[in-house]
Design an enzyme around this catalytic site. Sequence first.
Site, PDB file in Angstrom:
ATOM      1  N   GLU A 162       0.816  -0.993   0.110  1.00 47.71           N
ATOM      2  CA  GLU A 162      -0.126  -0.001   0.036  1.00 47.71           C
ATOM      3  C   GLU A 162       0.897   1.136  -0.018  1.00 47.71           C
ATOM      4  OE1 GLU A 162      -4.053  -1.574   2.361  1.00 47.71           O
ATOM      5  OE2 GLU A 162      -2.232  -0.849   3.662  1.00 47.71           O
ATOM      6  N   CYS A 216       6.493  -6.002  15.236  1.00 47.39           N
ATOM      7  CA  CYS A 216       6.293  -5.087  16.441  1.00 47.39           C
ATOM      8  C   CYS A 216       4.926  -5.351  16.550  1.00 47.39           C
ATOM      9  CB  CYS A 216       6.577  -3.646  16.055  1.00 47.39           C
ATOM     10  SG  CYS A 216       8.048  -3.197  15.557  1.00 47.39           S
ATOM     11  N   CYS A 240       1.593  -2.983  15.531  1.00 47.86           N
ATOM     12  CA  CYS A 240       1.568  -2.589  14.170  1.00 47.86           C
ATOM     13  C   CYS A 240       1.119  -3.710  13.382  1.00 47.86           C
ATOM     14  CB  CYS A 240       3.219  -2.220  13.558  1.00 47.86           C
ATOM     15  SG  CYS A 240       3.096  -1.846  12.056  1.00 47.86           S
ATOM     16  N   GLY A 292       6.966  -2.021   5.571  1.00 51.54           N
ATOM     17  CA  GLY A 292       8.404  -2.734   5.534  1.00 51.54           C
ATOM     18  C   GLY A 292       9.407  -1.845   6.276  1.00 51.54           C
ATOM     19  N   GLU A 293      10.223  -2.528   6.672  1.00 57.39           N
ATOM     20  CA  GLU A 293      11.647  -1.779   7.219  1.00 57.39           C
ATOM     21  C   GLU A 293      12.622  -1.454   5.925  1.00 57.39           C
ATOM     22  OE1 GLU A 293      14.857  -0.322   8.647  1.00 57.39           O
ATOM     23  OE2 GLU A 293      13.290  -0.804  10.165  1.00 57.39           O
ATOM     24  N   SER A 327      12.533   5.880   7.322  1.00 56.13           N
ATOM     25  CA  SER A 327      12.382   5.361   8.782  1.00 56.13           C
ATOM     26  C   SER A 327      13.059   4.134   9.084  1.00 56.13           C
ATOM     27  CB  SER A 327      10.758   5.417   9.024  1.00 56.13           C
ATOM     28  OG  SER A 327      10.143   4.213   8.291  1.00 56.13           O
ATOM     29  N   SER A 370      12.052   4.928  14.955  1.00 56.25           N
ATOM     30  CA  SER A 370      10.754   4.408  15.482  1.00 56.25           C
ATOM     31  C   SER A 370      11.391   3.807  16.994  1.00 56.25           C
ATOM     32  CB  SER A 370      10.113   3.346  14.832  1.00 56.25           C
ATOM     33  OG  SER A 370       9.725   3.873  13.738  1.00 56.25           O
ATOM     34  N   LEU A 371      11.493   4.667  17.834  1.00 61.27           N
ATOM     35  CA  LEU A 371      11.866   4.332  19.072  1.00 61.27           C
ATOM     36  C   LEU A 371      11.041   3.611  20.167  1.00 61.27           C
ATOM     37  CD1 LEU A 371      14.675   4.209  21.058  1.00 61.27           C
ATOM     38  CD2 LEU A 371      13.875   6.354  21.745  1.00 61.27           C
ATOM     39  N   ASN A 390      -2.727   4.375  16.619  1.00 63.78           N
ATOM     40  CA  ASN A 390      -3.789   4.033  15.787  1.00 63.78           C
ATOM     41  C   ASN A 390      -4.358   2.790  16.030  1.00 63.78           C
ATOM     42  OD1 ASN A 390      -3.725   6.804  14.248  1.00 63.78           O
ATOM     43  ND2 ASN A 390      -1.874   5.946  13.905  1.00 63.78           N
ATOM     44  N   CYS A 418      -0.210   5.469  10.599  1.00 63.15           N
ATOM     45  CA  CYS A 418       0.825   4.899  10.969  1.00 63.15           C
ATOM     46  C   CYS A 418       0.472   3.476  11.713  1.00 63.15           C
ATOM     47  CB  CYS A 418       1.565   5.765  12.055  1.00 63.15           C
ATOM     48  SG  CYS A 418       3.318   4.989  12.472  1.00 63.15           S
TER      49      CYS A 418
END
Length: 365
Positions: free
Chosen positions: A108, A132, A135, A179-180, A213, A236-237, A315, A358
């Site tokens: 997406e 995570c 997510c 994705g990372e 990110s 992203s901590l 979210n 997010c």
Amino acid sequence: MPNPLPLVFDAPRRAMPPRHFADLDESGRAAAVAELGLPAFRAKQLANQYYGRLIADPTQMTDLPAAVRERVADALFPTLFGAAREIECDSGETRKVLWRAVDGTTFESVLMRYPDRNTVCISSQAGCGMACPFCATGQGGLKRNLSTAEILEQVRAASAELRDRDGGRLSNVVFMGMGEPLANYNRVVAAVRRITASSPNGFGISARSVTVSTVGLAPAIRKLADEKLNVTLALSLHTPDDELRDTLVPVNNRWKVDEVLDAARYYADVTGRRVSIEYALIRDVNDQPWRADLLGKKLHGELGPLVHVNLIPLNPTPGSEWDASPKPVEREFVRRVRAKGVSCTVRDTRGREIAAACGQLAAEG
């Protein structure tokens, strides 16, 4: 808390899409044109059409001889994906597209129009292997890496839509979709180079308007710094302490908070760019006053003025037991981080009602 999924750094071995013009750098384009027996100047001509005029169909390239258009299309412009579903919210200002690749893979992107800018949030992988638990993308697992061209086609499609809709121009690109990005390092870096290169070698978007990110792949952060791309790094901590982050962001079991922040400081030192810290605020999980204090203290000590915290009200995702912190808790968290000398704001969340915000992208449908 959900049962943890395994971390996946290497994408499953699946066939990548066919070679596309957008996969090629300047020398690669020259070689491809030569292979087709075309004059060298056609390479620049094709680049002008693709990156400048946003045309990906050679049959529409009027400065290309009609006799060779079909051959160029077959060799360099295969269909990579198509829109399987499109949905809008925010009075049409936010638009999510579910793309379906030729192999059936889905991913997406989200186009967001603001009064002062137009931003596209793009995917770098189909799914995500970082697991995570809060997510939706991470809970869906990793299907495969996207090719450089699949990444760039998301940018071209958004740019063309803005132009065709009202003459608008894409101003910002954020690698915050599925994705990372740093787990698909080479293709993402190649895409960034072409996003930021001036015409005819790229889309000409300022590096300062491109954000990459990461959940904290420390060695890759340092490697990205040495690329001298000068894009914004978003880390992203989500919590400043290892005990909780080991669960919230499982990659923390590989690279701890201090090591990741040290890599972020290296990035800031090398590029001179302020690092963005992403922090999804979750009720009764990571929103305690002491965590705000520790976050501010650690960030100020490591990064000084070269850091900004983006607080993200969590979210909702299907089946999740977690929700966003109450507004008074959110305000107190911001106050405490700022009290430590660190810039901190709450992100304007777009697309929540269409699962485009997010942590909500899941490529379902």
